[in-house]
Design an enzyme around this catalytic site. Structure first.
Site, PDB file in Angstrom:
ATOM      1  N   GLU A  86       0.830  -1.213   0.000  1.00 15.69           N
ATOM      2  CA  GLU A  86       0.000   0.000   0.000  1.00 15.69           C
ATOM      3  C   GLU A  86       0.863   1.261   0.000  1.00 15.69           C
ATOM      4  OE1 GLU A  86      -3.138   0.043   2.964  1.00 15.69           O
ATOM      5  OE2 GLU A  86      -3.232   2.237   2.923  1.00 15.69           O
ATOM      6  N   LYS A 270      -6.913  -0.384  11.890  1.00 16.02           N
ATOM      7  CA  LYS A 270      -6.377  -0.848  10.600  1.00 16.02           C
ATOM      8  C   LYS A 270      -5.119  -0.050  10.266  1.00 16.02           C
ATOM      9  CE  LYS A 270      -5.958  -1.205   5.946  1.00 16.02           C
ATOM     10  NZ  LYS A 270      -5.128  -0.406   5.043  1.00 16.02           N
ATOM     11  N   ASP A 286       4.248 -14.309  11.554  1.00 19.27           N
ATOM     12  CA  ASP A 286       2.859 -14.672  11.274  1.00 19.27           C
ATOM     13  C   ASP A 286       1.970 -13.480  11.607  1.00 19.27           C
ATOM     14  OD1 ASP A 286       0.318 -15.685  11.192  1.00 19.27           O
ATOM     15  OD2 ASP A 286       0.766 -17.514  12.307  1.00 19.27           O
ATOM     16  N   HIS A 384      -1.921  10.393  -0.440  1.00 21.02           N
ATOM     17  CA  HIS A 384      -2.208   9.083  -1.008  1.00 21.02           C
ATOM     18  C   HIS A 384      -2.211   9.146  -2.534  1.00 21.02           C
ATOM     19  CE1 HIS A 384      -3.267   5.613   1.316  1.00 21.02           C
ATOM     20  NE2 HIS A 384      -4.094   5.181   0.382  1.00 21.02           N
TER      21      HIS A 384
HETATM   22  C1  MEV Z   1      -5.485   3.494   5.434  1.00 23.64           C
HETATM   23  O1  MEV Z   1      -4.770   2.336   5.050  1.00 23.64           O
HETATM   24  C2  MEV Z   1      -5.412   3.688   6.932  1.00 23.64           C
HETATM   25  C3  MEV Z   1      -6.255   4.840   7.482  1.00 23.64           C
HETATM   26  O2  MEV Z   1      -7.609   4.702   7.057  1.00 23.64           O
HETATM   27  C4  MEV Z   1      -6.165   4.786   8.991  1.00 23.64           C
HETATM   28  C5  MEV Z   1      -7.101   5.718   9.734  1.00 23.64           C
HETATM   29  O3  MEV Z   1      -8.139   6.094   9.194  1.00 23.64           O
HETATM   30  O4  MEV Z   1      -6.772   6.026  10.896  1.00 23.64           O
HETATM   31  C6  MEV Z   1      -5.772   6.180   6.970  1.00 23.64           C
END
Ligand code: MEV
Length: 402
Positions: A86, A270, A286, A384
């Site tokens: 990513e 995430k 892992d 991004h």
């Molecule tokens: C994207 O991979 C991760 C984010 O969505 C984390 C977040 O929103 O805190 C930018």
């Protein structure tokens, strides 16, 4: 850039070519070790090594192996290998690590590397079986210990037995679960604890006249936690058109959002796992096990919570704290068979599994800080999309080559 001083603060790192960055990492590694980097250019893994890892191999799947500069973890300057597909994650980690230096970097502690093996036990009289297990704890521990002498040689082994009664929705006891707590030292520990659980079967069934069901580790490794902290001067957080106070208030508010709403907490976590997983992948760990443990831990209080939170202290310090299970190893499995995983450990100079756990936690925290800082200001799409543009250009280039 003077890498010989062993500062990981490397301004302009992202502007170098991959070849130059590779040479600098070789210099960082020191005499003789730099040549190991050549294997990365050839994809990092031979078919022979791949076949030692898994079954039915027909090829190798490549992923970028990046190095994030600027990290200080527990006072140690670190270049951190990250493997991820990513865009933005590596840049975000490096940028947040740069900011964290204003607060002396990340302070991270790890508990003893204790994993839990679950052994399910059915018996006619569960209360009696519970007492029988508790009375024979010492003997059961020595049976478990005998099944992994190597672990004992390295200073690990079974520590204690806990017996839990599992009840159904009506509150009736259905079966017992024994939790065998095992110090796994520098391993992830799955093989050791699973072998121990299986070794207990005949003794347990004899002692209790019961029947053993499953015996397998739990990935909810809540005896193997890392706690990472960072304290940043608010003044270090200013960003383009945003004043520092506005940015820090935005980060605190975003943290609060995650505390109050599981939908937001999931995405917040995430972002943390972006960094954690990238380090785990680079070191052959892992990552699914750590993912499973992280999310179960986040939900342990009955509602899904953020693994990392941020608050203001005296208006001039932004304090963050991350706490999560981190079951990682530096011996066994891919950590040893995969040459790039060994190289990743060498780049970080990691000698203990707990050191790796601390670094992975710091990177997760860095990615959380970077994400909240962007989200609380210009949003993440700007950065991004800049990087997405780059990968679109690369795809166009590769089509031209075809
Ligand atoms: C994207 O991979 C991760 C984010 O969505 C984390 C977040 O929103 O805190 C930018």
């Amino acid at each position: 850039m003077n890498i010989s001083l062993k500062s990981s603060r490397l301004p302009g790192w992202h502007r170098h070519s991959a070849a130059i960055r590779g040479r600098k990492v070789s210099d960082w590694l020191g005499a003789g070790k730099g040549t190991q980097l050549d294997s990365l250019w050839a994809g990092g893994l031979s078919i022979r090594a791949a076949e030692r890892l898994v079954e039915n191999v027909v090829g190798i799947f490549g992923l970028p192996f990046s190095v994030a500069p600027n990290f200080i973890v527990n006072g140690r300057e670190l270049l951190v290998p990250m493997v991820i597909e990513e865009p933005s994650v590596v840049a975000a980690a490096a940028n947040a690590a740069r900011i964290a230096r204003f607060g002396g970097g990340f302070q991270v502690s790890a508990s003893e590397p204790v994993m839990i093996c679950q052994v399910q036990l059915f018996a006619n009289d569960l209360e009696k079986a519970r007492i029988q297990v508790e009375e024979n704890e010492a003997e059961l521990l020595s049976v478990a210990a005998a099944s992994d002498k190597t672990l004992l040689r390295f200073g690990g082994g079974p520590l204690s037995l806990e017996v839990r009664t599992i009840t159904n929705d009506q509150g009736q006891a259905e079966f017992l679960v024994l939790h065998l707590h095992v110090c796994v030292v520098d391993a992830m520990g799955a093989n050791s604890v699973n072998s121990m659980g299986e070794a207990l079967v005949p003794h347990l069934e004899k002692i209790t006249a019961g029947k053993v069901g499953l015996r397998i580790l739990t990935n909810l490794a809540d005896q193997r936690l890392v706690t990472a902290r960072v304290s940043l001067p608010v003044s270090s957080l200013a960003m383009r058109d945003y004043v520092a106070e506005e940015v820090s208030a935005g980060i605190v508010s975003a943290s609060r959002f995650a505390e109050l709403d599981p939908y937001r907490a999931t995405t917040h976590n995430k972002g943390i796992m972006n960094g954690v997983d990238a380090v785990l992948l680079a070191t052959g760990n892992d990552w699914r096990a750590v993912e499973a443990g992280a999310h179960a831990f986040a939900a342990q209080a009955g509602t899904y919570r953020p693994l990392c939170t941020w608050e203001l202290d005296r208006q001039d310090l932004l304090r963050g704290q991350l706490r999560m299970p981190m079951a990682v190893g530096i011996v066994g499995g891919a950590t040893q068979v995969h040459p790039s995983a060994r190289l990743a450990l060498d780049i970080m100079g990691v000698k203990k599994a707990n050191e790796l756990a601390c670094i992975a936690a710091a990177v997760g925290m860095a990615n959380n800080l970077a994400a909240l800082r962007a989200l609380a200001t210009e949003g993440i799409q700007k950065g991004h999309m800049r990087l997405h543009e780059r990968s679109r250009d690369l795809i166009a280039d590769s089509k031209k080559i075809d």
